[in-house]
Design a protein around this motif. Structure first.
Motif, PDB file in Angstrom:
ATOM      1  N   ARG A  67     -28.136 122.512 -38.360  1.00  0.00           N
ATOM      2  CA  ARG A  67     -27.201 123.682 -38.804  1.00  0.00           C
ATOM      3  C   ARG A  67     -26.289 122.835 -39.495  1.00  0.00           C
ATOM      4  O   ARG A  67     -26.047 121.612 -38.974  1.00  0.00           O
ATOM      5  CB  ARG A  67     -26.604 124.482 -37.526  1.00  0.00           C
ATOM      6  CG  ARG A  67     -27.823 125.254 -36.950  1.00  0.00           C
ATOM      7  CD  ARG A  67     -27.127 126.036 -35.641  1.00  0.00           C
ATOM      8  NE  ARG A  67     -26.618 125.076 -34.754  1.00  0.00           N
ATOM      9  CZ  ARG A  67     -26.161 125.580 -33.672  1.00  0.00           C
ATOM     10  NH1 ARG A  67     -25.843 126.606 -33.453  1.00  0.00           N
ATOM     11  NH2 ARG A  67     -25.417 124.310 -33.018  1.00  0.00           N
ATOM     12  N   ARG A 116     -32.946 121.232 -43.059  1.00  0.00           N
ATOM     13  CA  ARG A 116     -32.920 123.143 -42.948  1.00  0.00           C
ATOM     14  C   ARG A 116     -33.562 123.290 -41.917  1.00  0.00           C
ATOM     15  O   ARG A 116     -34.888 122.771 -41.484  1.00  0.00           O
ATOM     16  CB  ARG A 116     -33.504 123.515 -44.141  1.00  0.00           C
ATOM     17  CG  ARG A 116     -33.794 124.896 -44.099  1.00  0.00           C
ATOM     18  CD  ARG A 116     -34.307 125.538 -45.434  1.00  0.00           C
ATOM     19  NE  ARG A 116     -35.602 125.376 -45.669  1.00  0.00           N
ATOM     20  CZ  ARG A 116     -36.503 126.221 -45.186  1.00  0.00           C
ATOM     21  NH1 ARG A 116     -36.125 127.273 -44.409  1.00  0.00           N
ATOM     22  NH2 ARG A 116     -37.956 125.897 -45.170  1.00  0.00           N
ATOM     23  N   ASP A 120     -33.855 129.703 -42.030  1.00  0.00           N
ATOM     24  CA  ASP A 120     -32.676 129.650 -42.838  1.00  0.00           C
ATOM     25  C   ASP A 120     -32.917 129.770 -44.572  1.00  0.00           C
ATOM     26  O   ASP A 120     -34.184 129.336 -44.756  1.00  0.00           O
ATOM     27  CB  ASP A 120     -32.044 128.295 -42.802  1.00  0.00           C
ATOM     28  CG  ASP A 120     -31.070 128.363 -41.189  1.00  0.00           C
ATOM     29  OD1 ASP A 120     -31.313 129.214 -40.346  1.00  0.00           O
ATOM     30  OD2 ASP A 120     -30.741 127.011 -41.106  1.00  0.00           O
ATOM     31  N   HIS A 122     -31.522 128.547 -46.864  1.00  0.00           N
ATOM     32  CA  HIS A 122     -31.240 127.195 -47.863  1.00  0.00           C
ATOM     33  C   HIS A 122     -30.851 126.353 -46.657  1.00  0.00           C
ATOM     34  O   HIS A 122     -30.470 126.312 -45.664  1.00  0.00           O
ATOM     35  CB  HIS A 122     -30.406 127.379 -48.623  1.00  0.00           C
ATOM     36  CG  HIS A 122     -28.806 127.762 -48.163  1.00  0.00           C
ATOM     37  ND1 HIS A 122     -28.171 126.612 -47.726  1.00  0.00           N
ATOM     38  CD2 HIS A 122     -28.060 128.936 -48.286  1.00  0.00           C
ATOM     39  CE1 HIS A 122     -26.881 127.256 -47.201  1.00  0.00           C
ATOM     40  NE2 HIS A 122     -26.850 128.539 -47.606  1.00  0.00           N
ATOM     41  N   GLY A 123     -30.831 124.912 -47.038  1.00  0.00           N
ATOM     42  CA  GLY A 123     -30.635 123.943 -46.037  1.00  0.00           C
ATOM     43  C   GLY A 123     -29.370 123.424 -46.503  1.00  0.00           C
ATOM     44  O   GLY A 123     -28.593 123.731 -47.237  1.00  0.00           O
ATOM     45  N   TRP A 124     -28.820 121.964 -45.901  1.00  0.00           N
ATOM     46  CA  TRP A 124     -27.699 121.563 -46.421  1.00  0.00           C
ATOM     47  C   TRP A 124     -27.859 119.967 -46.785  1.00  0.00           C
ATOM     48  O   TRP A 124     -28.706 119.498 -45.990  1.00  0.00           O
ATOM     49  CB  TRP A 124     -26.780 121.486 -45.232  1.00  0.00           C
ATOM     50  CG  TRP A 124     -26.486 122.939 -44.790  1.00  0.00           C
ATOM     51  CD1 TRP A 124     -27.218 123.755 -43.901  1.00  0.00           C
ATOM     52  CD2 TRP A 124     -25.489 123.769 -45.425  1.00  0.00           C
ATOM     53  NE1 TRP A 124     -26.616 125.111 -43.926  1.00  0.00           N
ATOM     54  CE2 TRP A 124     -25.481 124.907 -44.785  1.00  0.00           C
ATOM     55  CE3 TRP A 124     -24.214 123.594 -46.494  1.00  0.00           C
ATOM     56  CZ2 TRP A 124     -24.765 126.036 -45.154  1.00  0.00           C
ATOM     57  CZ3 TRP A 124     -23.746 124.487 -46.863  1.00  0.00           C
ATOM     58  CH2 TRP A 124     -23.674 125.806 -46.182  1.00  0.00           C
ATOM     59  N   PRO A 138     -24.712 122.855 -49.974  1.00  0.00           N
ATOM     60  CA  PRO A 138     -25.991 123.790 -49.526  1.00  0.00           C
ATOM     61  C   PRO A 138     -27.274 123.169 -50.899  1.00  0.00           C
ATOM     62  O   PRO A 138     -26.735 122.819 -51.856  1.00  0.00           O
ATOM     63  CB  PRO A 138     -25.541 125.052 -49.899  1.00  0.00           C
ATOM     64  CG  PRO A 138     -24.429 124.998 -50.766  1.00  0.00           C
ATOM     65  CD  PRO A 138     -23.816 123.936 -50.322  1.00  0.00           C
ATOM     66  N   ASP A 140     -31.749 123.444 -51.626  1.00  0.00           N
ATOM     67  CA  ASP A 140     -33.171 123.850 -51.386  1.00  0.00           C
ATOM     68  C   ASP A 140     -33.890 122.842 -51.025  1.00  0.00           C
ATOM     69  O   ASP A 140     -33.887 121.659 -51.632  1.00  0.00           O
ATOM     70  CB  ASP A 140     -33.563 124.595 -52.577  1.00  0.00           C
ATOM     71  CG  ASP A 140     -32.876 125.824 -53.045  1.00  0.00           C
ATOM     72  OD1 ASP A 140     -32.547 126.765 -52.307  1.00  0.00           O
ATOM     73  OD2 ASP A 140     -32.884 126.057 -54.378  1.00  0.00           O
ATOM     74  N   ALA A 143     -38.148 122.925 -44.604  1.00  0.00           N
ATOM     75  CA  ALA A 143     -37.555 122.845 -43.014  1.00  0.00           C
ATOM     76  C   ALA A 143     -37.951 121.545 -42.439  1.00  0.00           C
ATOM     77  O   ALA A 143     -38.948 120.688 -42.838  1.00  0.00           O
ATOM     78  CB  ALA A 143     -38.329 123.997 -42.204  1.00  0.00           C
TER      79      ALA A 143
END
Length: 615
Positions: A67, A116, A120, A122-124, A138, A140, A143
């Protein structure tokens, strides 16, 4: 003079100090990132490197991801998701636990983390550079987590200067990839070195994984180990003596999936092979130890390779028994010790009415009086007591010098004894197919044939590496193929040009992980073309870690060691004479490349003194 005040170091300096222990080379970064991926539950891990990991290391996994709140803390020292209390530290179930790796990497390289969690939107992405504030945005992405490390040690020139060549650093990374590929055969692994795919492995049983990472003849020469006690379970595979190696490079020991080194456990494994291997041979093994985490301390070394057990003795005996049990089950050693036969211990003590006991040889009937009761061995191989008192004074051994060549090769003496008793006795002879005895004008010179030939080949190899010569090579009528694993391929790439100078003509086929040998140096004997090259590669890798010399010097020493004649090889008088002549043409004939003496000289006056002669 004002004394310096104690201050708290800035974070970036503290991180660089910590990086000196955690991040020693690109391989250290790969290791730490792989362990993070495995701790995150990844089933698929891919590693891409460029320039031996110096310019780029990219590790991708399909683990649980992070997260944003976790990502913000990822590069903070001692921030970790793996332990919460002292109790957690005492029963570690993860590979990592200190929370130092990412902080250390971020202090000596440009770091980017893309992550990610499943579900979720989107990811970070985190971007972190030394002495600059990190930023998170943020993005794309699939996972899982990707960690990208660029320009390792760009801000620490002293550290970067001491890195080895790209091919050498790639070799270290390859070895780590092999180690974790073996430790987790149920995971998918992809390894790309910037020029091509090194290997791509799907989940498979351990034996198949060994075959994929090494080659089929290795996998077909293994015996399984499966041993359990109240303390520990040990499983894996042991190599037959027929595939013993010349170095310890192919030995893998894992504790609860963690790759470890432990001298005591390694000794226990070697003890199980007792009398089946020569001193210069090392067994191949892949062994897993499953133990309650509370009974082992892994927080011993920054690299987490060394561990301490709460009962070292019990662990030693458990590993030894596991090896012996496997050997017995596959009839490599007898399960029962046979009764001692007379020929192995022929002497028995017999009481004597005269007071002094007697020792009787049961085979010959010879009676040997003793002054005190003897201590007879209970099993073969133990030293027997003797009534003879050997003198402890040692002979005066002197290193021989090249100035004695003339006396060695001088015409034989024409004394009456030699003419009548030994009319054609050569001035050189071989003892136990190991040592060459040479009569000199003032005594006897004893030469170790293997070390002597090693010295000769070492100097020839050095000359060839400096001045390439076409006449060093002998072309094979039929090329020979040698399968190589990822680590060996990296070594071969590193040495390809110099191997050609030595006389090898090889072509690397990366698509099938083999080397085609089309020509070899003239010193290589028929039938040893493939084994000689493999042994040179293995010996070179070992010398690079233990021998402080240049790469070419280590290659020359490796070639000399592995291509030389061995103890046990019979030599004719002509071969011995040629060997001695070649030895004394060397620049430094007295010692081998490792510093061991090649020859010793026993002076005639010492023999005279021993026999009490005065003239």
């Amino acid at each position: 003079m004002e004394h310096p005040r104690i201050t708290i170091l800035p974070d970036h300096i503290a991180n660089q100090i910590a990086a000196g222990e955690v991040v020693q080379r690109p391989e250290s970064v790969v290791k730490e990132l792989i362990e993070n991926a495995l701790d995150a539950g990844a089933r698929e891990i891919a590693v891409f490197v460029r320039d031996g990991g110096k310019s780029l290391i990219h590790v991708l996994d399909d683990g649980c991801g992070m997260r944003r709140e976790d990502l913000e803390l990822a590069t903070v020292r001692h921030a970790t998701s793996k332990i919460r209390s002292l109790e957690d530290l005492q029963r570690l179930a993860t590979l990592g636990f200190r929370g130092e790796a990412l902080a250390s990497i971020a202090s000596v390289a440009d770091l980017e983390i893309i992550t990610r969690q499943a579900g979720d939107e989107h990811g970070w992405k985190l971007v972190c550079q030394p002495l600059k504030p990190q930023r998170i945005e943020p993005t794309d992405c699939p996972a899982g987590t990707q960690v990208i490390v660029r320009n390792l040690f760009f801000n620490v020139p002293a550290r970067r200067k001491f890195l080895r060549s790209d091919t050498t650093e790639l070799r270290y990374i390859s070895e780590t990839m092999i180690r974790y590929g073996l430790s987790y055969p149920d995971r998918s692994w992809t390894f790309h070195d910037g020029r091509g795919m090194v290997f791509q492995l799907q989940p498979q049983p351990l034996l198949e994984r060994i075959g994929a990472l090494f080659h089929a003849d290795i996998a077909g020469s293994l015996i399984p180990v499966d041993h359990q006690t109240d303390l520990v379970r040990i499983e894996g595979f042991l190599g037959l003596p027929s595939i013993a190696r010349t170095t310890k490079a192919s030995q893998y020991l894992f504790l609860n999936h963690r790759p470890i080194t432990n001298r005591a456990l390694a000794h226990a494994i070697y003890q199980g092979y007792e009398h089946m291997l020569e001193k210069s041979e090392h067994p191949f093994f892949v062994l897993f130890i499953w133990l309650d985490p509370e009974r082992v301390d892994v927080n011993v070394h920054p690299q987490k390779h060394e561990v301490k057990f709460d009962d070292e003795r019990a662990m030693y005996h458990a590993v030894l028994e596991a090896v012996l049990q496997s050997m017995r089950q596959h009839e490599l050693i007898p399960q029962l010790r046979v009764k001692q036969v007379e020929s192995s211990a022929p002497l028995i003590a017999v009481p004597n009415s005269g007071g002094a006991p007697l020792v009787v040889n049961r085979l010959t009937g010879e009676v040997i009086p003793l002054q005190s009761p003897p201590t007879l061995p209970s099993s073969p191989g133990r030293p027997r007591s003797s009534s003879y008192q050997l003198r402890t004074e040692q002979p005066q051994w002197q290193p021989a010098t090249s100035q004695q060549l003339a006396s060695i090769l001088a015409p034989a003496s024409s004394s009456a004894v030699e003419r009548e008793t030994f009319p054609e006795q050569p001035r050189m002879w071989q003892m136990h197919n190991k040592y060459i005895f040479v009569q000199t004008d003032d005594g006897i010179m004893i030469i170790d044939q293997h070390i002597a030939h090693e010295r000769i080949l070492y100097e020839r190899a050095l000359d060839a590496l400096e001045h390439a010569s076409a006449d060093r090579s002998q072309r094979l009528m039929f090329p020979v193929e040698l399968p190589l694993n990822a680590r060996e391929i990296a070594i071969f790439r590193e040495l390809a040009e110099d191997l050609q100078r030595l006389g090898y003509d090889c072509c690397l086929h990366e698509d099938r992980a083999t080397v085609e040998i089309r020509a070899v140096p003239t010193e290589i004997r028929p039938g040893e073309e493939a084994t000689s090259l493999r042994e040179v590669l293995e010996q070179y890798a070992e010398y690079q870690t233990i021998r402080p010399a240049s790469a070419r010097d280590n290659l020359a020493a490796s070639y000399g060691c592995r291509a030389a004649i061995k103890a046990g090889d019979p030599l004719s008088v002509a071969e011995m004479r040629r060997l001695v002549e070649d030895l004394f043409r060397c620049r430094t004939p007295e010692v081998c490349p490792h510093g061991r003496p090649v020859m010793i000289h026993f002076a005639l006056r010492e023999l005279d003194r021993r026999f009490g002669r005065t003239s």
